[in-house]
Design a protein around this motif. Structure first.
Motif, PDB file in Angstrom:
ATOM      1  N   LEU A 282      99.761  89.036   5.800  1.00 16.85           N
ATOM      2  CA  LEU A 282     100.046  87.912   4.906  1.00 16.85           C
ATOM      3  C   LEU A 282      99.027  86.795   5.145  1.00 16.85           C
ATOM      4  CD1 LEU A 282     103.941  87.708   5.371  1.00 16.85           C
ATOM      5  CD2 LEU A 282     102.680  88.888   3.553  1.00 16.85           C
ATOM      6  N   ASP A 283      98.895  85.917   4.143  1.00 15.70           N
ATOM      7  CA  ASP A 283      98.004  84.764   4.304  1.00 15.70           C
ATOM      8  C   ASP A 283      98.548  83.832   5.375  1.00 15.70           C
ATOM      9  OD1 ASP A 283      96.344  85.683   2.283  1.00 15.70           O
ATOM     10  OD2 ASP A 283      97.430  84.605   0.702  1.00 15.70           O
ATOM     11  N   LEU A 284      97.656  83.137   6.045  1.00 17.12           N
ATOM     12  CA  LEU A 284      98.040  82.221   7.105  1.00 17.12           C
ATOM     13  C   LEU A 284      99.017  81.161   6.601  1.00 17.12           C
ATOM     14  CD1 LEU A 284      97.665  81.322  10.043  1.00 17.12           C
ATOM     15  CD2 LEU A 284      95.699  79.957   9.300  1.00 17.12           C
ATOM     16  N   GLU A 285      98.833  80.745   5.340  1.00 21.12           N
ATOM     17  CA  GLU A 285      99.705  79.714   4.772  1.00 21.12           C
ATOM     18  C   GLU A 285     101.157  80.176   4.712  1.00 21.12           C
ATOM     19  OE1 GLU A 285      96.872  80.726   3.480  1.00 21.12           O
ATOM     20  OE2 GLU A 285      95.621  78.953   3.874  1.00 21.12           O
ATOM     21  N   GLU A 286     101.374  81.464   4.524  1.00 20.32           N
ATOM     22  CA  GLU A 286     102.733  82.010   4.454  1.00 20.32           C
ATOM     23  C   GLU A 286     103.476  81.770   5.766  1.00 20.32           C
ATOM     24  OE1 GLU A 286     104.508  83.618   1.988  1.00 20.32           O
ATOM     25  OE2 GLU A 286     102.925  83.018   0.606  1.00 20.32           O
TER      26      GLU A 286
END
Length: 591
Positions: A282-286
């Motif tokens: 997953l993206d780091l922002e998630e």
């Protein structure tokens, strides 16, 4: 302005902790030692309550419920085993659904209910067996089914309650320190040492004052005092609510791990790419917006890495993120360590069973004062208190100069020292018991089971060394399973340290029954009888020596292949650099 904004941001914790409403918390307003004191005070009283029951339980079972040595010992270890196994359920509820705080609050209500019912069961005349003055307890009236049901029912209600409190209370305490702040991380490294130091004050009170009250004043007051203390401690814990930092529950850890294992099996035929960036993640922002942490792929347990290989499927049972896979790896890597701590936990079970029974056969008089056998466990506590202070204040500092490790030595090395102590303890216990049996034979006390003319203090070395062993093994065990568990599975990780105690007690019941049956087979005399003067506990303890040696060998093999998890922050690196810098300065000044 930019500097002011940065300082404002630094005031918030960076480890994802929130208040009960889910809002980010200011480091200056919540957490730290201020919050920990409320948690520690609860645990002091809780230890007093628990050990106020467990330390002398075998005496109540033999003298009041009139049970034999093997039966009473197994009933104690089966109950204690349940006490330490139920935290797995409490950890699951906390990590998956309610969070640590609310799981603890609900469980503490169940806990105090069990304690209250237990106090009634030893106080109300209709709920306990009638007093018996017969010399032979076989002629005494046995407890009725109702009396046994209420007594054991209350014990196991209490066990359910502790299942929710034990895995969460120490975790709540450790959560009050931010891993991303080097200063707070340094405090966290000492937290478990001082945690154990503080709570053993409650244990010491139980093993001395409460045990004496139970033996000489009455069981009603002996159980009523810890019940009242537990109620007060729950109120104190609740009073600290405005100061606590909380971790948000992140779903069932068992489900997340099951998805990884199923996905890895279903994709067992695929190859793992050489570049970890090709794996599903997953993206780091998630992770950031949920207050979680992303974990990079590691080369260990590559068979599980297949769960994150991209195949085009979006099913959570077919495609798992790298972080989810690494969390599963971290939990599974600890299982061999978990297994290796079962045997020393079995040794600890002897403190509240056979060690105490030995004490009942010896001269307990000091002038006109009679020492309760269960109070010898107080020497375990005192030894542990002294050992923890010496370890934290001196041993760690000395070892830091040699190893440049913030903890002085690694947690697994600390556990090894504890395992060596267990071997020494059982050697001493076997030799002491052989000496006791020889004195009993010399005075013609083998058949009648009379009191052996030896002071009860001959047992002190095995109790004192058990406390020293705990200062190394038990403290390191709690910190290890908390530290090495993923951030989203801390309660489950903490429950591992308690599971070892549970399995150890069940293993003690199994070994005691098995050895008793085998040694009595084919008309033989048997090693473990109701009359300890005619028994051979020295052989039984020698058997434990061999078991401990084999377990130490197994543990050394296991830790040779263990890989510590990567730190989520650079706080440990900062502390290590500080130690190395201090050493360089010292060498420079000498030059």
């Amino acid at each position: 302005m930019a500097e002011e904004a940065r300082l404002a941001l630094d005031e918030y914790t960076q480890d994802g902790t929130v208040d009960l409403r889910g809002n980010p918390v200011l480091r200056s307003k919540r957490g730290g030692w201020t919050a920990c004191w409320f948690v520690v005070v609860y645990e002091v009283f809780e230890r007093m309550a628990y050990y106020g029951i467990s330390s002398n339980l075998i005496i109540y079972l033999t003298e009041k419920l009139r049970q034999g040595t093997v039966t009473s010992s197994n009933n104690v270890t089966n109950w204690v085993g349940t006490i330490w196994i139920t935290p797995i359920l409490g950890a699951y509820v906390a990590d998956a659904h309610l969070g640590r705080y609310w799981t603890f609050v609900i469980a503490s209500i169940i806990y105090i209910s069990g304690m209250s019912l237990l106090t009634l069961s030893v106080s109300v005349s209709s709920l306990k067996p009638p007093r018996c003055l017969e010399a032979d307890v076989e002629n005494c009236k046995k407890a009725s089914t109702l009396q046994l049901a209420v007594f054991y029912g209350s014990l196991y209600i209490l066990a359910v309650g502790t299942g929710g409190t034990k895995p969460n209370i120490s975790t709540i305490g450790a959560d009050q320190f931010d891993d991303f702040d080097p200063k707070e991380k340094a405090h966290k490294l000492s937290f478990f040492n001082w945690w154990m130091f503080s709570i053993f004050f409650g244990t010491l009170f139980a093993n001395t004052v409460l045990v004496y009250i139970q033996d000489n004043v009455g069981w009603s007051l002996g159980y009523g005092l810890p019940t009242a203390g537990l109620a007060i401690s729950i109120v104190i814990f609740l009073a600290g609510t405005p100061f606590y930092r909380h971790k948000v529950p992140s779903g069932s850890p068992f489900t997340r791990m099951a998805k990884v294992i199923v996905a890895a099996i279903r994709k067992s035929h695929v190859s793992v790419p050489n570049d970890p960036k090709e794996l599903y993640e997953l993206d780091l922002e998630e992770y950031t917006k949920k207050g979680k942490f992303r974990i990079d792929s590691t080369p260990t347990l590559r068979c599980l890495t297949k769960a994150s290989v991209r195949t085009g499927s979006t099913s959570p049972w077919m495609s798992c993120s790298v972080t989810q896979v690494e969390e599963t790896k971290q939990m599974l890597r600890m299982i061999p360590i978990l297994v290796a701590t079962f045997v020393p936990s079995t040794m600890g079970a002897q403190i509240s069973t056979l060690f105490i029974k030995q004490g009942t056969t010896l001269n307990r008089s000091v002038g006109s004062f009679k020492i309760p056998p269960a109070s010898l466990a107080g020497f375990v506590t005192i030894s542990m208190l002294v050992s923890v202070v010496l370890y934290d204040r001196y041993f760690v500092k000395i070892m830091q100069r040699w190893t440049k490790i913030p903890r002085g030595i690694t947690l697994l090395q600390r556990m090894v020292i504890g395992l060596v102590f267990h071997i020494i303890i059982m050697i001493i216990a076997s030799l002491t018991e052989r000496y006791r049996l020889r004195v009993a034979k010399e005075h013609g006390l083998v058949e009648n089971g009379g009191q052996v003319p030896l002071t009860i203090f001959v047992l002190i070395p095995q109790f004192v060394l058990m406390g020293t062993a705990d200062a190394f093994l038990e403290v390191a065990k709690i910190e290890f399973f908390y530290d090495q568990a993923p951030e989203s599975m801390k309660s489950l990780g903490t429950s591992f340290s308690m599971t070892t105690l549970g399995v150890g007690n069940f293993l003690s019941s199994f070994l005691l029954s098995t050895v008793s049956d085998i040694t009595k087979a084919h008309g033989h005399h048997g090693w473990i009888l109701d009359n300890l003067n005619a028994s051979h506990l020295d052989y039984y303890y020698a058997f434990f020596v061999i078991l401990n040696i084999l377990n130490l060998i197994f543990f050394l093999i296991v830790i040779k292949f263990y890989v510590y998890k990567a730190e989520i922050s650079d706080s440990i690196k900062v502390l290590t650099d500080e130690l190395q810098g201090t050493t360089m300065k010292a060498r420079g000044s000498q030059g």
